[in-house]
Write a protein that holds these residues in place. Structure first.
Motif, PDB file in Angstrom:
ATOM      1  N   SER A  22       1.985  17.717   3.014  1.00  0.00           N
ATOM      2  CA  SER A  22       2.648  17.203   4.212  1.00  0.00           C
ATOM      3  C   SER A  22       1.926  15.997   4.795  1.00  0.00           C
ATOM      4  N   LYS A  23       0.754  15.681   4.296  1.00  0.00           N
ATOM      5  CA  LYS A  23       0.008  14.533   4.833  1.00  0.00           C
ATOM      6  C   LYS A  23       0.638  13.227   4.357  1.00  0.00           C
ATOM      7  N   ARG A  24       0.680  12.240   5.274  1.00  0.00           N
ATOM      8  CA  ARG A  24       1.224  10.930   4.915  1.00  0.00           C
ATOM      9  C   ARG A  24       0.450  10.334   3.741  1.00  0.00           C
ATOM     10  N   LEU A  25      -0.844  10.635   3.696  1.00  0.00           N
ATOM     11  CA  LEU A  25      -1.702  10.087   2.638  1.00  0.00           C
ATOM     12  C   LEU A  25      -1.255  10.539   1.242  1.00  0.00           C
ATOM     13  N   MET A  79       1.803  10.764   0.212  1.00  0.00           N
ATOM     14  CA  MET A  79       2.853   9.828  -0.218  1.00  0.00           C
ATOM     15  C   MET A  79       2.247   8.472  -0.594  1.00  0.00           C
ATOM     16  N   VAL A  80       1.193   8.079   0.136  1.00  0.00           N
ATOM     17  CA  VAL A  80       0.491   6.825  -0.211  1.00  0.00           C
ATOM     18  C   VAL A  80      -0.120   6.984  -1.609  1.00  0.00           C
ATOM     19  N   HIS A  81      -0.708   8.158  -1.870  1.00  0.00           N
ATOM     20  CA  HIS A  81      -1.259   8.455  -3.192  1.00  0.00           C
ATOM     21  C   HIS A  81      -0.189   8.272  -4.256  1.00  0.00           C
ATOM     22  N   TYR A  82       0.982   8.900  -4.048  1.00  0.00           N
ATOM     23  CA  TYR A  82       2.075   8.806  -5.027  1.00  0.00           C
ATOM     24  C   TYR A  82       2.469   7.338  -5.256  1.00  0.00           C
ATOM     25  N   ALA A  83       2.648   6.607  -4.159  1.00  0.00           N
ATOM     26  CA  ALA A  83       3.137   5.218  -4.271  1.00  0.00           C
ATOM     27  C   ALA A  83       2.121   4.345  -5.013  1.00  0.00           C
ATOM     28  N   ILE A  84       0.857   4.404  -4.606  1.00  0.00           N
ATOM     29  CA  ILE A  84      -0.154   3.525  -5.217  1.00  0.00           C
ATOM     30  C   ILE A  84      -0.353   3.894  -6.688  1.00  0.00           C
ATOM     31  N   VAL A 106      -2.896  -5.758 -17.347  1.00  0.00           N
ATOM     32  CA  VAL A 106      -3.328  -4.393 -17.666  1.00  0.00           C
ATOM     33  C   VAL A 106      -4.497  -4.027 -16.749  1.00  0.00           C
ATOM     34  N   GLY A 107      -5.421  -4.983 -16.580  1.00  0.00           N
ATOM     35  CA  GLY A 107      -6.592  -4.742 -15.725  1.00  0.00           C
ATOM     36  C   GLY A 107      -6.195  -4.529 -14.268  1.00  0.00           C
ATOM     37  N   ILE A 108      -5.275  -5.359 -13.782  1.00  0.00           N
ATOM     38  CA  ILE A 108      -4.824  -5.231 -12.379  1.00  0.00           C
ATOM     39  C   ILE A 108      -4.160  -3.863 -12.181  1.00  0.00           C
ATOM     40  N   GLY A 109      -3.277  -3.506 -13.121  1.00  0.00           N
ATOM     41  CA  GLY A 109      -2.596  -2.200 -13.032  1.00  0.00           C
ATOM     42  C   GLY A 109      -3.595  -1.051 -13.065  1.00  0.00           C
ATOM     43  N   ALA A 110      -4.612  -1.194 -13.911  1.00  0.00           N
ATOM     44  CA  ALA A 110      -5.628  -0.140 -14.023  1.00  0.00           C
ATOM     45  C   ALA A 110      -6.386   0.026 -12.701  1.00  0.00           C
ATOM     46  N   MET A 111      -6.682  -1.107 -12.033  1.00  0.00           N
ATOM     47  CA  MET A 111      -7.413  -1.034 -10.751  1.00  0.00           C
ATOM     48  C   MET A 111      -6.542  -0.361  -9.673  1.00  0.00           C
ATOM     49  N   ILE A 112      -5.243  -0.687  -9.676  1.00  0.00           N
ATOM     50  CA  ILE A 112      -4.339  -0.061  -8.687  1.00  0.00           C
ATOM     51  C   ILE A 112      -4.258   1.448  -8.962  1.00  0.00           C
ATOM     52  N   THR A 113      -4.159   1.806 -10.257  1.00  0.00           N
ATOM     53  CA  THR A 113      -4.103   3.231 -10.636  1.00  0.00           C
ATOM     54  C   THR A 113      -5.376   3.939 -10.168  1.00  0.00           C
ATOM     55  N   PHE A 114      -6.503   3.277 -10.377  1.00  0.00           N
ATOM     56  CA  PHE A 114      -7.792   3.856  -9.969  1.00  0.00           C
ATOM     57  C   PHE A 114      -7.825   4.073  -8.450  1.00  0.00           C
ATOM     58  N   ALA A 115      -7.280   3.088  -7.706  1.00  0.00           N
ATOM     59  CA  ALA A 115      -7.229   3.229  -6.235  1.00  0.00           C
ATOM     60  C   ALA A 115      -6.392   4.460  -5.872  1.00  0.00           C
ATOM     61  N   GLY A 116      -5.295   4.669  -6.613  1.00  0.00           N
ATOM     62  CA  GLY A 116      -4.452   5.849  -6.364  1.00  0.00           C
ATOM     63  C   GLY A 116      -5.237   7.140  -6.555  1.00  0.00           C
ATOM     64  N   VAL A 117      -6.081   7.158  -7.582  1.00  0.00           N
ATOM     65  CA  VAL A 117      -6.879   8.364  -7.849  1.00  0.00           C
ATOM     66  C   VAL A 117      -7.935   8.559  -6.746  1.00  0.00           C
ATOM     67  N   LEU A 118      -8.502   7.446  -6.244  1.00  0.00           N
ATOM     68  CA  LEU A 118      -9.476   7.570  -5.145  1.00  0.00           C
ATOM     69  C   LEU A 118      -8.794   8.143  -3.902  1.00  0.00           C
ATOM     70  N   ILE A 119      -7.538   7.730  -3.662  1.00  0.00           N
ATOM     71  CA  ILE A 119      -6.804   8.276  -2.502  1.00  0.00           C
ATOM     72  C   ILE A 119      -6.580   9.781  -2.711  1.00  0.00           C
ATOM     73  N   PHE A 120      -6.276  10.170  -3.958  1.00  0.00           N
ATOM     74  CA  PHE A 120      -6.120  11.603  -4.234  1.00  0.00           C
ATOM     75  C   PHE A 120      -7.419  12.355  -3.929  1.00  0.00           C
TER      76      PHE A 120
END
Ligand code: HEM
Length: 132
Positions: free
Chosen positions: A64-67, A69-74, A100-114
């Motif tokens: 239920s946390k807004r974060l 959904m941010v995790h999912y989106a990023i 590929v590198g840019i996408g990988a960094m965004i994916t990594f940010a998503g995992v940090l949010i998780f």
């Protein structure tokens, strides 16, 4: 099941269908050039997204946390940038490597949010619980 879990599972199965199609394409053609795209589609796309969905299904307070959904989106935007670029890079488009590198960094940010969601306290407001 919380909405975020549905979203993760629906996205995961799309990655699985594409990942398996690339696996079949490699197997049938005998050309294994796209092995990294296949492996990452299946493991980052299908397996990890499904694990995230399962986690939120087991932890509705965190879902239920807004974060969340941010995790999912990023995370999903990261994969949408990284995986097609990886596939076409392996087909000979070396100029796609920075993408590929840019996408990988965004994916990594998503995992940090998780990780932040995971380690955060479970107490949430009534409004947030009602949103699930
Ligand atoms: C229809 C199902 C699938 C087919 C036809 C298929 C096909 C293939 C093929 C042809 C390769 C290349 C092997 C090589 O060149 O050594 C490969 C590699 C790989 N596949 Fe799949 N695959 C399938 C499902 C999956 C799934 C579900 C996963 C993970 C959840 C997966 C993960 C991997 C990994 C990690 C590699 C790289 C292995 C390595 O580098 O040694 N595959 N697959």
């Amino acid at each position: 099941m919380p909405q975020i879990s549905h979203l993760f599972f629906k996205t995961a199965v799309i990655w699985l269908i594409i990942g398996l199609a690339i696996g079949l394409q490699m197997g049938i053609s005998g050309n294994h050039n796209t092995i990294a795209a296949h492996a990452h589609l299946n493991l980052l796309g299908w397996v990890s997204s499904a694990i995230f969905g399962g986690y939120y299904a087991l932890n509705p307070a965190k879902a239920s946390k807004r974060l969340a959904m941010v995790h999912y989106a990023i995370y999903t935007i990261g994969l949408l940038v990284m995986l097609p670029a990886l596939y076409f890079m392996e087909l000979g488009n070396a100029q796609l490597e920075p993408l590929v590198g840019i996408g990988a960094m965004i994916t990594f940010a998503g995992v940090l949010i998780f990780a932040v969601v995971l380690f955060s306290r479970e107490i949430v407001s009534i409004q947030e619980v009602r949103r699930v």
